[in-house]
Scaffold this active site. Structure first.
Site, mmCIF file in Angstrom:
data_model
loop_
_atom_site.group_PDB
_atom_site.id
_atom_site.type_symbol
_atom_site.label_atom_id
_atom_site.label_comp_id
_atom_site.label_asym_id
_atom_site.label_seq_id
_atom_site.Cartn_x
_atom_site.Cartn_y
_atom_site.Cartn_z
ATOM 1 N N PHE A 16 5.426 15.277 -9.872
ATOM 2 C CA PHE A 16 4.639 15.725 -11.018
ATOM 3 C C PHE A 16 3.130 15.718 -10.762
ATOM 4 C CE2 PHE A 16 8.004 13.876 -14.299
ATOM 5 C CZ PHE A 16 8.893 14.548 -13.788
ATOM 6 N N LYS A 66 1.792 6.915 3.661
ATOM 7 C CA LYS A 66 0.857 6.083 3.026
ATOM 8 C C LYS A 66 0.144 5.232 4.173
ATOM 9 C CE LYS A 66 2.016 6.708 -1.582
ATOM 10 N NZ LYS A 66 2.238 6.069 -2.847
ATOM 11 N N ASN A 87 -3.429 6.165 -0.452
ATOM 12 C CA ASN A 87 -2.908 7.085 -1.271
ATOM 13 C C ASN A 87 -3.865 8.169 -1.609
ATOM 14 O OD1 ASN A 87 -3.268 5.021 -3.306
ATOM 15 N ND2 ASN A 87 -2.819 6.590 -4.681
ATOM 16 N N ASP A 102 -2.980 3.584 -6.024
ATOM 17 C CA ASP A 102 -1.546 2.663 -6.558
ATOM 18 C C ASP A 102 -1.964 1.475 -7.100
ATOM 19 O OD1 ASP A 102 -0.108 5.004 -6.091
ATOM 20 O OD2 ASP A 102 0.595 4.334 -3.997
ATOM 21 N N GLY A 126 11.533 -3.368 -1.195
ATOM 22 C CA GLY A 126 11.393 -2.382 -0.340
ATOM 23 C C GLY A 126 9.984 -3.006 0.464
ATOM 24 N N GLY A 129 4.376 1.503 2.007
ATOM 25 C CA GLY A 129 3.161 1.806 1.386
ATOM 26 C C GLY A 129 2.786 0.986 -0.125
ATOM 27 N N TYR A 209 9.436 7.951 -11.181
ATOM 28 C CA TYR A 209 9.277 8.657 -12.338
ATOM 29 C C TYR A 209 10.078 9.898 -12.500
ATOM 30 C CZ TYR A 209 6.062 11.456 -9.733
ATOM 31 O OH TYR A 209 5.689 12.381 -8.860
ATOM 32 N N GLY A 230 7.872 4.804 -13.364
ATOM 33 C CA GLY A 230 6.594 4.851 -12.847
ATOM 34 C C GLY A 230 5.665 6.128 -13.347
#
Ligand SMILES: NC(=O)c1ccc[n+]([C@@H]2O[C@H](COP(=O)([O-])OP(=O)(O)OC[C@H]3O[C@@H](n4cnc5c(N)ncnc54)[C@H](OP(=O)(O)O)[C@@H]3O)[C@@H](O)[C@H]2O)c1
Length: 247
Positions: A16, A66, A87, A102, A126, A129, A209, A230
Site C-alpha cells: 500500500f 531488509k 527498511n 519499522d 518469524g 527483518g 495489512y 499492520g
C-alpha cells in the site's frame, strides 16, 4: 525538479506504500514527487535500478531484503545497525544510508494498543527483518519475548515445540506474526499454531495489512482475542521514512 522515491522487494504488488505516498503528494501539492514499486528478483538488481534511476532520493525496503540490503550501504544509522535490518534508505550523491523505521512504528502502535503489565510476555512468530525490529521495540518496552522459527536452533522454539507444549502460548499475552503467511495473494494460509489455545486475554498483532483481516486474525477473533493488523504501523513507518528523506 523531479524527485523519486520507491519500494524495493521481491514482490511488491501487495504493498500500500505507493497509494499512501501518491495520496500524500497529491494532498500536499508535491506535483514533482513520485513513488514507484520496484520488484527486484535478487538484491543485486539494486545496482542496476540505481544506475537507471539517478533521480531516486529514497527507498523503502520490504520482504525479503531488509537484512540483505545492508551490504550496499555506505553508512548505517546506529539504531538500524543495532537492529540488524534496514527498511529505509536515503540516497545522496550516489551514497546510500540505511535506517529502520519499522521498530519505532511498531513501538508506537503497540504502546497505544497493548495494556502492558509487569507480567506481560510476548511470542514473535518469524525471525526475519521485521522480527528483529519488533524485538528491539519489545526490549525498549521491557516486554520479555520468545521467538519461533521453522528451523531448529534459529529461535527459542519451533512450531513443533508449540504443538507439544501448550504452556508456551498459554504463558504469553501478546503474539506477533512477522511471517508473510496469509499475505495477499496467499490469503488462505496462516502461521501453524494451535488457535484453540487463544483466549480473551490474548493480544494478537499481525504485521500484515493486506488483507486487513488475515486468516491469523480471523482465527484469533473467533477465540475472542484482541487483534490488530499492520496498517497503522505501515502509515507510521511511512511518515518516519518521509522525515528521514527530507531531513
Ligand atoms: N505493517 C508494516 O509496516 C510492516 C512492516 C514490516 C513488515 N511487514 C510484513 O511482515 C512480513 C515479514 O516481512 P520481513 O521483511 O520481516 O520478511 P523476511 O525478512 O523475509 O522474514 C520473514 C520471516 O518469516 C518466516 N517465514 C518465511 N516464510 C515462511 C513460511 N512459509 N512459513 C513460516 N514462516 C515463514 C521466516 O522465519 P523462519 O525462517 O525463522 O521461520 C522469515 O525469516 C511481511 O508480510 C511484510 O509485509 C509489515
Amino acid at each position: 525538479m523531479e524527485k523519486k522515491y520507491g519500494l524495493i522487494g521481491a514482490t511488491v504488488s501487495h504493498s500500500f506504500s505507493k497509494s499512501y505516498f501518491d495520496e500524500k503528494f497529491f494532498r500536499e501539492g508535491l506535483r514533482d514527487y513520485h513513488y514507484d514499486l520496484y520488484s527486484l528478483p535478487t538484491i543485486d538488481d539494486l545496482k542496476k535500478l540505481l544506475a537507471e534511476t539517478p533521480e531516486l532520493e529514497g527507498l523503502n525496503v520490504t520482504i525479503p531484503y531488509k537484512e540483505q540490503v545492508v551490504k550496499f550501504l555506505s553508512e548505517i544509522d546506529t539504531e538500524a545497525k543495532k537492529i540488524g535490518a534496514v527498511n529505509v534508505i536515503k540516497i545522496k550523491n550516489g551514497k546510500l544510508k540505511g535506517f529502520n523505521t519499522d521498530s519505532a512504528a511498531f513501538f508506537e502502535t503497540l504502546q497505544k494498543w497493548f495494556p502492558r503489565t509487569e507480567q506481560s510476555k510476548a511470542l514473535i512468530l518469524g525471525t526475519g527483518g521485521s522480527a528483529k525490529a519488533v524485538q528491539q521495540a519489545l526490549k525498549k518496552l521491557s516486554i520479555p519475548y520468545e521467538t519461533v522459527s521453522r528451523e531448529k536452533g534459529k529461535a527459542d522454539h519451533t512450531y513443533e515445540d508449540l504443538d507439544q507444549d501448550g504452556k508456551i502460548i498459554a504463558g504469553v499475552q501478546l503474539i506477533i506474526n512477522t511471517t508473510p503467511l496469509g499475505m495477499s495473494p496467499n490469503t488462505n494460509t496462516c502461521p501453524p499454531i494451535n488457535y484453540e489455545l487463544l483466549t480473551t486475554d490474548h493480544y494478537v498483532y499481525d504485521l500484515i495489512y493486506n488483507p486487513a483481516r488475515t486468516l491469523f486474525l480471523q482465527k484469533a477473533e473467533m477465540r475472542g482475542a484482541h487483534f490488530k493488523n499492520g496498517l497503522e504501523m505501515l502509515h507510521v513507518q511511512a511518515e518516519k521514512s518521509w522525515e528521514i528523506w527530507n531531513n
